[in-house]
Scaffold this active site. Structure first.
Site, PDB file in Angstrom:
ATOM      1  N   ASN A  32      -9.279 -15.470  17.685  1.00 31.32           N
ATOM      2  CA  ASN A  32      -8.645 -16.304  18.651  1.00 31.32           C
ATOM      3  C   ASN A  32      -7.480 -15.852  19.287  1.00 31.32           C
ATOM      4  OD1 ASN A  32      -6.377 -16.387  16.731  1.00 31.32           O
ATOM      5  ND2 ASN A  32      -6.785 -18.299  16.226  1.00 31.32           N
ATOM      6  N   PHE A  73     -10.298 -11.145   7.847  1.00 29.02           N
ATOM      7  CA  PHE A  73      -8.906 -10.801   8.127  1.00 29.02           C
ATOM      8  C   PHE A  73      -7.908 -11.836   8.891  1.00 29.02           C
ATOM      9  CE2 PHE A  73     -11.485  -7.003   8.245  1.00 29.02           C
ATOM     10  CZ  PHE A  73     -10.935  -6.093   7.290  1.00 29.02           C
ATOM     11  N   TYR A 141       3.082 -18.539   2.031  1.00 33.16           N
ATOM     12  CA  TYR A 141       2.001 -17.508   2.540  1.00 33.16           C
ATOM     13  C   TYR A 141       1.223 -16.905   1.281  1.00 33.16           C
ATOM     14  CZ  TYR A 141       0.252 -13.302   3.685  1.00 33.16           C
ATOM     15  OH  TYR A 141      -0.690 -11.958   3.728  1.00 33.16           O
ATOM     16  N   PHE A 169      -0.807  -4.365  -0.224  1.00 34.29           N
ATOM     17  CA  PHE A 169       0.608  -4.170  -0.334  1.00 34.29           C
ATOM     18  C   PHE A 169       1.198  -4.126   0.848  1.00 34.29           C
ATOM     19  CE2 PHE A 169       1.773  -4.263  -4.949  1.00 34.29           C
ATOM     20  CZ  PHE A 169       0.650  -4.950  -5.392  1.00 34.29           C
ATOM     21  N   LEU A 190       9.043  -3.990   8.563  1.00 35.26           N
ATOM     22  CA  LEU A 190      10.077  -3.300   8.521  1.00 35.26           C
ATOM     23  C   LEU A 190       9.864  -1.830   9.492  1.00 35.26           C
ATOM     24  CD1 LEU A 190      12.893  -2.141   7.192  1.00 35.26           C
ATOM     25  CD2 LEU A 190      11.432  -0.893   5.157  1.00 35.26           C
TER      26      LEU A 190
HETATM   27  N1  UFG Z   1      13.050  -5.813   6.285  1.00 34.90           N
HETATM   28  C1  UFG Z   1      14.159  -5.753   6.496  1.00 34.90           C
HETATM   29  N2  UFG Z   1      14.635  -5.645   8.295  1.00 34.90           N
HETATM   30  C2  UFG Z   1      13.708  -5.970   8.910  1.00 34.90           C
HETATM   31  C3  UFG Z   1      12.329  -5.951   8.534  1.00 34.90           C
HETATM   32  C4  UFG Z   1      12.194  -6.099   7.209  1.00 34.90           C
HETATM   33  O1  UFG Z   1      15.406  -5.169   5.907  1.00 34.90           O
HETATM   34  O2  UFG Z   1      14.088  -5.904  10.083  1.00 34.90           O
HETATM   35  C5  UFG Z   1      12.897  -5.694   4.687  1.00 34.90           C
HETATM   36  C6  UFG Z   1      12.464  -6.944   4.233  1.00 34.90           C
HETATM   37  O3  UFG Z   1      13.493  -7.813   3.822  1.00 34.90           O
HETATM   38  C7  UFG Z   1      11.742  -6.562   2.977  1.00 34.90           C
HETATM   39  C8  UFG Z   1      11.009  -5.091   3.394  1.00 34.90           C
HETATM   40  O4  UFG Z   1      11.808  -4.609   4.528  1.00 34.90           O
HETATM   41  O5  UFG Z   1      12.381  -6.097   1.953  1.00 34.90           O
HETATM   42  C9  UFG Z   1       9.682  -5.138   3.889  1.00 34.90           C
HETATM   43  O6  UFG Z   1       9.586  -6.377   4.753  1.00 34.90           O
HETATM   44  P1  UFG Z   1       8.270  -6.527   5.739  1.00 34.90           P
HETATM   45  O7  UFG Z   1       8.361  -7.546   6.652  1.00 34.90           O
HETATM   46  O8  UFG Z   1       7.754  -5.109   6.323  1.00 34.90           O
HETATM   47  O9  UFG Z   1       7.198  -6.813   4.424  1.00 34.90           O
HETATM   48  P2  UFG Z   1       6.914  -7.854   3.740  1.00 34.90           P
HETATM   49  O10 UFG Z   1       7.050  -7.007   2.383  1.00 34.90           O
HETATM   50  O11 UFG Z   1       7.733  -8.902   3.726  1.00 34.90           O
HETATM   51  O12 UFG Z   1       5.659  -8.232   3.821  1.00 34.90           O
HETATM   52  C10 UFG Z   1       4.350  -7.597   3.896  1.00 34.90           C
HETATM   53  C11 UFG Z   1       3.329  -8.353   4.591  1.00 34.90           C
HETATM   54  C12 UFG Z   1       2.841  -9.404   3.809  1.00 34.90           C
HETATM   55  C13 UFG Z   1       2.422  -9.033   2.652  1.00 34.90           C
HETATM   56  C14 UFG Z   1       3.622  -8.283   1.823  1.00 34.90           C
HETATM   57  C15 UFG Z   1       3.166  -7.679   0.322  1.00 34.90           C
HETATM   58  O13 UFG Z   1       3.630  -8.698   6.013  1.00 34.90           O
HETATM   59  O14 UFG Z   1       1.890 -10.120   4.373  1.00 34.90           O
HETATM   60  O15 UFG Z   1       4.035  -7.241   2.675  1.00 34.90           O
HETATM   61  O16 UFG Z   1       4.086  -6.787  -0.032  1.00 34.90           O
HETATM   62  F1  UFG Z   1       2.148 -10.112   1.589  1.00 34.90           F
END
Ligand code: UFG
Length: 323
Positions: A32, A73, A141, A169, A190
């Protein structure tokens, strides 16, 4: 073989479309374009713009193409956003996927590869996390995805669906040939955020929490290259075609890196000092998520090609600094 790829204009879907085409399959994309980009749709691939919950559109696609399976996806995927808008996640992820599964059942499409997430596990009791670890998501989520996982055996039992749910992951990196990459707006992940600092697009990295129960106090994640993840989808389809039983598979490298370790590695790759500021924890973030990938290796024959974190960051860096 011809596959429908929902979310094929997005980050992971577009890489998987490339992997399917490379394996000789035909691809049809439904997206979409709320977070996807037409520019990421591989050339020559039939494209439909719409929602995965649009029964009429799905009927049309299944009528126009002899679809052998669906790779799903299209989803909302931000932990933080789900903490403030849970209803959007249950509607967009759980609700729309139910409509997709129903349309598949009606059209007799019986193979399904589902994008699930490590977020289904919540705070793990053990790492690396095996697939039979209890599932208890700490954010909407993760629950929105787990609810779909829980439906799949019923569609299997009643409609003969053959399915594989891949629990991703932390997906990162970009196509080594430069054809696709991560392109979110706003960006919350991140590695792209760290690289935006190196590009001068952000002044500093906001580091969310340095008081977790980990060696350096920052969250530990298992980063997997998007092209390795895409390969696993091709293997999952091959396994289903060969009569392999339905089931769940973790996709990660089995290696944990803290936020500080990722920043340090990005400093080496980019040569930029990447300043950071410690900020409060982001709600919903588990301290440690690291995969056991033994099952995907043993049963699907999956072997990551880009497991090295430096390579993951380098490919992302090339993509982000393109043009
Ligand atoms: N983080 C920061 N600063 C940022 C972005 C992230 O410190 O600007 C930290 C987050 O707090 C976290 C780590 O980096 O501790 C990873 O964060 P991400 O946002 O990159 O990824 P997430 O682990 O939150 O989530 C990702 C996907 C999800 C999935 C998950 C599974 O977005 O869909 O991985 O591990 F479920």
């Amino acid at each position: 073989m011809k596959y429908l790829v929902t979310g094929g204009a997005g980050y992971i879907g577009s890489h998987t479309a490339l992997a399917l085409l490379a394996a000789g399959a035909e691809v049809v994309i439904l997206d979409n374009l709320t977070t996807g980009h037409l520019s990421l749709v591989p050339r020559g691939v039939p494209f439909y713009r719409g929602d995965v919950g649009d029964a009429g559109l799905l009927q049309e696609i299944f009528h126009q193409h002899r679809i052998d399976g669906v790779l799903h996806f299209a989803a909302k995927s931000l932990v933080g956003e789900s903490m403030v808008a849970p209803g959007h996640y249950f509607l967009a992820n759980t609700g729309q996927t139910t409509a997709l599964l129903q349309a598949m059942a009606e059209a007799g499409v019986r193979r399904f590869v589902f994008s699930s997430t490590a977020a289904v596990y919540g705070e793990p009791d053990q790492v690396p996390i095996p697939e039979d670890h209890p599932v208890r998501p700490t954010n909407p989520y993760g629950l929105s995805k787990h609810l779909i996982e829980a439906m799949l055996p019923w569609f299997a039992r009643v409609h003969g669906l053959k399915w594989i749910a891949l629990r991703y992951f932390n997906v990162a990196g970009a196509d080594p040939e430069g054809r696709s990459g991560e392109q979110h707006d706003p960006e919350t992940h991140l590695i792209p955020n760290v690289l935006q600092v190196a590009q001068g697009k952000r002044e500093y990295l906001s580091l969310f929490g340095d008081d977790y129960a980990t060696p350096d106090g920052t969250c530990i994640r298992d980063y997997i290259h998007v092209s390795d993840l895409a390969d696993a989808h091709v293997l999952a389809l091959q396994a289903l075609a060969a009569g392999h039983p339905s089931g769940f598979y973790n996709l990660g490298n089995g290696l944990g890196f803290s936020v500080l370790q990722v920043v340090e590695r990005a400093r080496q790759v980019t040569g930029h000092p990447i300043p950071l500021r410690i900020e409060p924890r982001r709600p919903g973030d588990p301290a440690v998520l690291v995969a056991s990938n033994a099952r995907a290796m043993a049963e699907l024959g999956w072997r990551p090609r880009y497991a090295d974190l430096s390579v993951i960051i380098e490919t992302a860096w090339r993509w982000q600094s393109r043009k």
